[in-house]
Design a protein around this motif. Sequence first.
Motif, PDB file in Angstrom:
ATOM      1  N   GLN A 296       0.942  -1.212  -0.249  1.00 23.96           N
ATOM      2  CA  GLN A 296       0.151   0.017   0.126  1.00 23.96           C
ATOM      3  C   GLN A 296       0.775   1.243   0.198  1.00 23.96           C
ATOM      4  O   GLN A 296       1.591   1.424   0.947  1.00 23.96           O
ATOM      5  CB  GLN A 296      -0.896  -0.023   1.360  1.00 23.96           C
TER       6      GLN A 296
ATOM      7  N   GLN B 184       1.298   5.083  -0.174  1.00 15.45           N
ATOM      8  CA  GLN B 184       0.889   6.504  -0.482  1.00 15.45           C
ATOM      9  C   GLN B 184       1.622   7.585  -1.388  1.00 15.45           C
ATOM     10  O   GLN B 184       2.514   7.987  -0.902  1.00 15.45           O
ATOM     11  CB  GLN B 184       0.871   7.202   1.121  1.00 15.45           C
TER      12      GLN B 184
ATOM     13  N   SER C  15       0.735  10.247  -4.640  1.00 14.98           N
ATOM     14  CA  SER C  15      -0.352  10.929  -5.427  1.00 14.98           C
ATOM     15  C   SER C  15      -0.021  10.712  -7.004  1.00 14.98           C
ATOM     16  O   SER C  15       1.120  10.279  -7.448  1.00 14.98           O
ATOM     17  CB  SER C  15      -0.242  12.485  -5.249  1.00 14.98           C
ATOM     18  N   GLN C  16      -0.992  11.106  -7.898  1.00 16.07           N
ATOM     19  CA  GLN C  16      -0.894  10.876  -9.200  1.00 16.07           C
ATOM     20  C   GLN C  16       0.149  11.793  -9.713  1.00 16.07           C
ATOM     21  O   GLN C  16       0.920  11.569 -10.909  1.00 16.07           O
ATOM     22  CB  GLN C  16      -2.167  11.118 -10.073  1.00 16.07           C
TER      23      GLN C  16
ATOM     24  N   ASN D 118      -2.778   9.199 -14.783  1.00 15.98           N
ATOM     25  CA  ASN D 118      -4.163   8.783 -14.288  1.00 15.98           C
ATOM     26  C   ASN D 118      -4.621   7.897 -15.347  1.00 15.98           C
ATOM     27  O   ASN D 118      -5.323   6.710 -14.936  1.00 15.98           O
ATOM     28  CB  ASN D 118      -4.994  10.097 -14.176  1.00 15.98           C
TER      29      ASN D 118
ATOM     30  N   ASP E 254      -6.433   3.821  -4.877  1.00 13.08           N
ATOM     31  CA  ASP E 254      -7.138   4.079  -3.389  1.00 13.08           C
ATOM     32  C   ASP E 254      -7.216   5.584  -3.239  1.00 13.08           C
ATOM     33  O   ASP E 254      -6.531   6.454  -4.297  1.00 13.08           O
ATOM     34  CB  ASP E 254      -6.588   3.448  -2.289  1.00 13.08           C
ATOM     35  N   TYR E 255      -7.830   6.135  -2.366  1.00 11.47           N
ATOM     36  CA  TYR E 255      -7.843   7.415  -2.011  1.00 11.47           C
ATOM     37  C   TYR E 255      -6.348   7.572  -1.536  1.00 11.47           C
ATOM     38  O   TYR E 255      -5.982   7.485  -0.327  1.00 11.47           O
ATOM     39  CB  TYR E 255      -8.887   7.772  -0.782  1.00 11.47           C
ATOM     40  N   GLY E 256      -5.658   8.712  -2.212  1.00 11.66           N
ATOM     41  CA  GLY E 256      -4.468   9.196  -1.630  1.00 11.66           C
ATOM     42  C   GLY E 256      -3.437   8.211  -1.992  1.00 11.66           C
ATOM     43  O   GLY E 256      -2.267   8.294  -1.557  1.00 11.66           O
TER      44      GLY E 256
END
Length: 232
Positions: free
Chosen positions: A176, A178, A180-181, A196, A211-213
């Motif tokens: 997982q 963390q 950003s795009q 994206n 996922d979110y973030g």
Amino acid sequence: MANIKSELKQGLAKTMWAHMLAPDHVQKAEDEIVERFIPAGGYVCRKGDPVDHWMGVLDGFLKMSSISPEGKTVTFSCMLAGGWFGEGSLLKTEPRRYDVVALRDTRVAYMPRSTFTFLLDNSIPFNRFLLHQLNERLGLFISLVEYDRMLDPDTRVARCLAAMFNPYLNPGSSMQLQISQEEIGYISSVSRQRANQALQLLEKKQLLSVDYGGITILNLEGLRRYPEPVAA
């Protein structure tokens, strides 16, 4: 100061090389390493700077890059918690040949040249680690030339994401991530919009989930070999 040293000790625990050292060598490293906070967008070091430290990421996300004479930004690598860099320039005693920028707020550990040299002279495990790390970094840089010159943007995003899970260069990475795009675009040398699109395609291929973030890697070997099929 005690709290800072405690956090530094926890950060070193994420590294591969610290686990290899004799206890007195680990203690020497802990005593002589200093920690600095680099805000998002700040420079950890710049191309042309004198090289006085070996550096590692305690927490955060860094990008190693350079600007070509034509003004194009070339991204060589990214570093997450547990990753260390700059050993090549220290060994060759040459000015820094790249910029390192924080893509988010980052805590960086700075090992003085004298400490690095001491470990080099007195620790066989440290030398073995550096040998493996230099070999892994060479392989990464060779593959990045291929990504930039031969691969389409979707494949470049897939391979660059997979490269972040190298156990020597980024030992603290979990499945997982963390990120950003925009950060994925930075490390893959594509726009945020193009990153994206690539992520949507890779998600449809069930190689990752967005996922979110951040993202979750579902099939690391599939990312490494994309677009080649991976046997079940």
